[in-house]
Design a protein around this motif. Structure first.
Motif, PDB file in Angstrom:
ATOM      1  N   ALA A 107      -3.518  -4.308 -12.108  1.00 35.01           N
ATOM      2  CA  ALA A 107      -2.798  -5.285 -11.290  1.00 35.01           C
ATOM      3  C   ALA A 107      -3.096  -6.719 -11.697  1.00 35.01           C
ATOM      4  O   ALA A 107      -2.198  -7.570 -11.711  1.00 35.01           O
ATOM      5  CB  ALA A 107      -3.135  -5.076  -9.811  1.00 35.01           C
ATOM      6  N   ASP A 108      -4.352  -7.030 -12.041  1.00 31.73           N
ATOM      7  CA  ASP A 108      -4.674  -8.416 -12.372  1.00 31.73           C
ATOM      8  C   ASP A 108      -4.059  -8.841 -13.700  1.00 31.73           C
ATOM      9  O   ASP A 108      -3.674 -10.011 -13.872  1.00 31.73           O
ATOM     10  CB  ASP A 108      -6.192  -8.622 -12.389  1.00 31.73           C
ATOM     11  N   VAL A 109      -3.937  -7.910 -14.657  1.00 33.14           N
ATOM     12  CA  VAL A 109      -3.292  -8.231 -15.933  1.00 33.14           C
ATOM     13  C   VAL A 109      -1.807  -8.471 -15.706  1.00 33.14           C
ATOM     14  O   VAL A 109      -1.215  -9.412 -16.250  1.00 33.14           O
ATOM     15  CB  VAL A 109      -3.524  -7.098 -16.953  1.00 33.14           C
ATOM     16  N   TYR A 110      -1.193  -7.626 -14.864  1.00 33.25           N
ATOM     17  CA  TYR A 110       0.215  -7.807 -14.537  1.00 33.25           C
ATOM     18  C   TYR A 110       0.437  -9.140 -13.826  1.00 33.25           C
ATOM     19  O   TYR A 110       1.411  -9.857 -14.106  1.00 33.25           O
ATOM     20  CB  TYR A 110       0.681  -6.647 -13.656  1.00 33.25           C
ATOM     21  N   LEU A 111      -0.472  -9.489 -12.926  1.00 32.43           N
ATOM     22  CA  LEU A 111      -0.368 -10.770 -12.229  1.00 32.43           C
ATOM     23  C   LEU A 111      -0.377 -11.920 -13.238  1.00 32.43           C
ATOM     24  O   LEU A 111       0.449 -12.835 -13.163  1.00 32.43           O
ATOM     25  CB  LEU A 111      -1.536 -10.903 -11.245  1.00 32.43           C
ATOM     26  N   GLU A 157      10.519   6.820 -11.414  1.00 29.91           N
ATOM     27  CA  GLU A 157       9.619   7.961 -11.437  1.00 29.91           C
ATOM     28  C   GLU A 157       8.217   7.440 -11.156  1.00 29.91           C
ATOM     29  O   GLU A 157       7.894   6.281 -11.412  1.00 29.91           O
ATOM     30  CB  GLU A 157       9.659   8.646 -12.802  1.00 29.91           C
ATOM     31  N   ARG A 158       7.389   8.337 -10.637  1.00 26.35           N
ATOM     32  CA  ARG A 158       6.015   7.926 -10.340  1.00 26.35           C
ATOM     33  C   ARG A 158       5.360   7.403 -11.605  1.00 26.35           C
ATOM     34  O   ARG A 158       5.495   7.983 -12.674  1.00 26.35           O
ATOM     35  CB  ARG A 158       5.214   9.102  -9.774  1.00 26.35           C
ATOM     36  N   ALA A 159       4.648   6.293 -11.482  1.00 26.02           N
ATOM     37  CA  ALA A 159       4.075   5.643 -12.649  1.00 26.02           C
ATOM     38  C   ALA A 159       3.111   6.568 -13.374  1.00 26.02           C
ATOM     39  O   ALA A 159       2.438   7.402 -12.770  1.00 26.02           O
ATOM     40  CB  ALA A 159       3.339   4.367 -12.224  1.00 26.02           C
ATOM     41  N   ALA A 160       3.081   6.429 -14.682  1.00 28.91           N
ATOM     42  CA  ALA A 160       2.129   7.200 -15.479  1.00 28.91           C
ATOM     43  C   ALA A 160       0.709   6.785 -15.124  1.00 28.91           C
ATOM     44  O   ALA A 160       0.470   5.733 -14.533  1.00 28.91           O
ATOM     45  CB  ALA A 160       2.395   6.944 -16.954  1.00 28.91           C
ATOM     46  N   ALA A 161      -0.248   7.633 -15.499  1.00 25.50           N
ATOM     47  CA  ALA A 161      -1.650   7.325 -15.212  1.00 25.50           C
ATOM     48  C   ALA A 161      -2.025   5.991 -15.840  1.00 25.50           C
ATOM     49  O   ALA A 161      -1.617   5.672 -16.955  1.00 25.50           O
ATOM     50  CB  ALA A 161      -2.550   8.428 -15.764  1.00 25.50           C
ATOM     51  N   GLU A 162      -2.786   5.202 -15.102  1.00 28.25           N
ATOM     52  CA  GLU A 162      -3.196   3.908 -15.602  1.00 28.25           C
ATOM     53  C   GLU A 162      -4.073   4.057 -16.839  1.00 28.25           C
ATOM     54  O   GLU A 162      -4.884   4.979 -16.926  1.00 28.25           O
ATOM     55  CB  GLU A 162      -3.972   3.135 -14.519  1.00 28.25           C
ATOM     56  N   ARG A 188       0.835  -1.206   0.000  1.00 29.33           N
ATOM     57  CA  ARG A 188       0.000   0.000   0.000  1.00 29.33           C
ATOM     58  C   ARG A 188       0.867   1.252   0.000  1.00 29.33           C
ATOM     59  O   ARG A 188       0.628   2.203  -0.749  1.00 29.33           O
ATOM     60  CB  ARG A 188      -0.938   0.006   1.212  1.00 29.33           C
ATOM     61  N   ARG A 189       1.911   1.264   0.853  1.00 29.48           N
ATOM     62  CA  ARG A 189       2.807   2.425   0.903  1.00 29.48           C
ATOM     63  C   ARG A 189       3.531   2.628  -0.419  1.00 29.48           C
ATOM     64  O   ARG A 189       3.687   3.757  -0.882  1.00 29.48           O
ATOM     65  CB  ARG A 189       3.829   2.259   2.032  1.00 29.48           C
ATOM     66  N   MET A 190       3.990   1.531  -1.016  1.00 29.23           N
ATOM     67  CA  MET A 190       4.716   1.636  -2.279  1.00 29.23           C
ATOM     68  C   MET A 190       3.837   2.247  -3.359  1.00 29.23           C
ATOM     69  O   MET A 190       4.260   3.153  -4.092  1.00 29.23           O
ATOM     70  CB  MET A 190       5.194   0.262  -2.725  1.00 29.23           C
ATOM     71  N   VAL A 191       2.592   1.771  -3.474  1.00 31.06           N
ATOM     72  CA  VAL A 191       1.695   2.287  -4.505  1.00 31.06           C
ATOM     73  C   VAL A 191       1.337   3.736  -4.230  1.00 31.06           C
ATOM     74  O   VAL A 191       1.261   4.567  -5.149  1.00 31.06           O
ATOM     75  CB  VAL A 191       0.441   1.400  -4.605  1.00 31.06           C
ATOM     76  N   ALA A 192       1.144   4.087  -2.957  1.00 28.72           N
ATOM     77  CA  ALA A 192       0.855   5.487  -2.615  1.00 28.72           C
ATOM     78  C   ALA A 192       2.033   6.386  -2.957  1.00 28.72           C
ATOM     79  O   ALA A 192       1.859   7.534  -3.386  1.00 28.72           O
ATOM     80  CB  ALA A 192       0.509   5.601  -1.135  1.00 28.72           C
ATOM     81  N   ASP A 193       3.249   5.860  -2.802  1.00 29.23           N
ATOM     82  CA  ASP A 193       4.461   6.657  -3.020  1.00 29.23           C
ATOM     83  C   ASP A 193       4.833   6.752  -4.494  1.00 29.23           C
ATOM     84  O   ASP A 193       5.153   7.836  -5.002  1.00 29.23           O
ATOM     85  CB  ASP A 193       5.620   6.025  -2.240  1.00 29.23           C
ATOM     86  N   ARG A 194       4.792   5.630  -5.205  1.00 29.72           N
ATOM     87  CA  ARG A 194       5.281   5.585  -6.581  1.00 29.72           C
ATOM     88  C   ARG A 194       4.209   5.289  -7.617  1.00 29.72           C
ATOM     89  O   ARG A 194       4.486   5.351  -8.817  1.00 29.72           O
ATOM     90  CB  ARG A 194       6.375   4.512  -6.705  1.00 29.72           C
ATOM     91  N   GLY A 195       3.009   4.969  -7.166  1.00 28.12           N
ATOM     92  CA  GLY A 195       2.007   4.512  -8.114  1.00 28.12           C
ATOM     93  C   GLY A 195       2.262   3.061  -8.468  1.00 28.12           C
ATOM     94  O   GLY A 195       3.302   2.492  -8.140  1.00 28.12           O
ATOM     95  N   PRO A 196       1.339   2.423  -9.155  1.00 22.19           N
ATOM     96  CA  PRO A 196       1.548   1.027  -9.561  1.00 22.19           C
ATOM     97  C   PRO A 196       2.606   0.964 -10.651  1.00 22.19           C
ATOM     98  O   PRO A 196       2.383   1.419 -11.763  1.00 22.19           O
ATOM     99  CB  PRO A 196       0.161   0.603 -10.074  1.00 22.19           C
ATOM    100  N   TYR A 197       3.769   0.382 -10.351  1.00 18.50           N
ATOM    101  CA  TYR A 197       4.875   0.405 -11.300  1.00 18.50           C
ATOM    102  C   TYR A 197       4.571  -0.430 -12.546  1.00 18.50           C
ATOM    103  O   TYR A 197       5.289  -0.347 -13.547  1.00 18.50           O
ATOM    104  CB  TYR A 197       6.184  -0.082 -10.645  1.00 18.50           C
ATOM    105  N   TRP A 198       3.520  -1.252 -12.500  1.00 19.18           N
ATOM    106  CA  TRP A 198       3.150  -2.078 -13.652  1.00 19.18           C
ATOM    107  C   TRP A 198       2.237  -1.326 -14.629  1.00 19.18           C
ATOM    108  O   TRP A 198       1.845  -1.882 -15.640  1.00 19.18           O
ATOM    109  CB  TRP A 198       2.438  -3.341 -13.182  1.00 19.18           C
TER     110      TRP A 198
END
Length: 396
Positions: free
Chosen positions: A28-32, A173-178, A13-23
């Motif tokens: 997330a389910d497609v990346y999984l 860098e913070r992930a681009a908008a999904e 949760r902290r990672m996504v709040a800080d950097r966004g979803p890096y995938w």
């Protein structure tokens, strides 16, 4: 390091709040699913293969945990419900001989397939109940995580791989908008947070909320509401399996005005749009004669919903006070399914009364109108008569 599923969930949760979803731009389910496919392609079982697979397995875990976060699934509780240890150092998780990697990948592939199917249903236009074989993500994701754990030789190896993966996101860098809108990260969910934290409702702070794309001031009200339909339909479709507690709309007052009359007209248009698009009566509009029947409830695509209206014009002694949030009207859809999770049939009315007393003890009077339709948009003062907003002509 002693990994625990709750601590892993908080770290993700902290990672996504800080950097966004890096995938991103994948959800997330497609990346999984992609990571599971990469593991299948890697194959093998020697030490080098297992070391290379560790990264993929860690990525599967992070993606599954991020998906759980988006759906408000507390994984520690889900593990307990599955009779599995949430403390991932538990000896039963780590047999003396680690599972051969090909066998672990086969198990993981089987566990990931129902997740793919459920997420495809959520993105579809299918109605609830149209696929009786679908299962709740809260039951599926622990299976995926347990299968991913089986690919590690020890909890120490698991911890090392997760540390490396989380550390590797620091310099990104913070992930681009999904590319696919994530309703759990909607602006309206951020806006309502101070209300969640300060209200006297005992369940609000832990509520999991979704919302639509941010209101686009260059587009009409109707076009903005149309843009919200995929997200709100997805919200309603998941309710016979997983339950999100509410869906929040935010309308900027600089567009609509900030008076109570402005609020009443926006809410009238809001209800008209939902009635025309998401009820069994669609495309018919809201009929005040039917809505003022004592037996009337607001039902969207088979789900009975309550609506709480918050606005800056409500004063500090009002139960719909905004607690410092300014510049927006906020409308929150609350499905009955979410309410009965915490207020069972037997204690519904006593506990509802107790909640209203909490507001009153906090000097925010909360009387209950006789009709359901009069409980959505409350008058400015507790002793005022119900607001007959439904008698306004819609201006869509």
């Amino acid at each position: 390091m002693r990994p625990h599923i709750a601590r892993i969930q908080e770290a993700v949760r902290r990672m996504v709040a800080d950097r966004g979803p890096y995938w991103a731009p994948d959800p997330a389910d497609v990346y999984l699913a992609e990571r599971v496919a990469a593991l299948r392609e890697a194959g093998g079982g020697d030490a080098a293969d297992r070391s290379a697979a560790g990264r993929h397995l860690a990525e599967v875990i992070v993606a599954a945990v991020a998906l759980a976060d988006g759906y408000g699934i507390p994984l520690q509780q889900a593990f307990v419900e599955a009779s599995w240890p949430a403390d991932l150092t538990e000896a039963s998780l780590w047999p003396e001989r680690p599972l051969p990697l090909p066998e672990a990948v086969e198990r993981l592939t089987a566990a990931a397939e129902p997740v793919r199917r459920t997420m495809a249903f959520h993105r579809s236009d299918a109605r609830q109940g149209s696929d009786p074989d679908l299962a709740a993500l809260r039951g599926l994701l622990p299976d995926v995580l347990r299968a991913a754990l089986a690919g590690f030789a020890s909890y120490e190896e698991l911890g090392e791989q997760l540390v490396r993966l989380l550390e590797s996101t620091r310099g990104r860098e913070r992930a681009a908008a999904e590319s696919e809108f994530d309703p759990s990260r909607a602006e309206s969910v951020r806006l309502i947070r101070p209300i969640q934290m300060e209200t006297f409702c005992p369940f609000a702070q832990k509520s999991v909320l979704w919302g639509p794309p941010s209101y686009d001031e260059d587009r009409s009200f109707t076009d903005n509401m149309k843009a919200s339909l995929p997200a709100v339909r997805r919200f309603l479709r998941i309710l016979d399996r997983d339950v999100i507690d509410g869906f929040v709309y935010a309308f900027p007052t600089r567009v609509f005005g900030d008076t109570f009359d402005d609020l009443a007209q926006v809410f009238r248009n809001f209800m008209e749009f939902l009635h025309r698009n998401l009820t069994e009566a669609a495309p018919a509009g809201l009929d005040p004669a039917l809505a003022t029947d004592p037996r009337w409830y607001f039902v969207l695509e088979g789900e009975e919903c309550f609506i709480s209206v918050f606005a800056p014009c409500y004063p500090h002694d009002h139960s719909r006070y905004m607690n410092g949030v300014e510049g927006h009207f906020i409308f929150m859809l609350q499905p009955e399914a979410a309410i009965v999770r915490v207020l069972t049939k037997d204690d519904y009315h006593p506990r509802s009364e107790a909640i209203r007393r909490r507001f009153q003890d906090g000097f925010q009077r909360y009387p209950l109108a006789d009709l359901e339709i009069d409980r959505f948009l409350l008058p400015l003062r507790a002793d005022d008569p119900p607001v007959r907003w439904y008698e306004l002509a819609p201006t869509l």
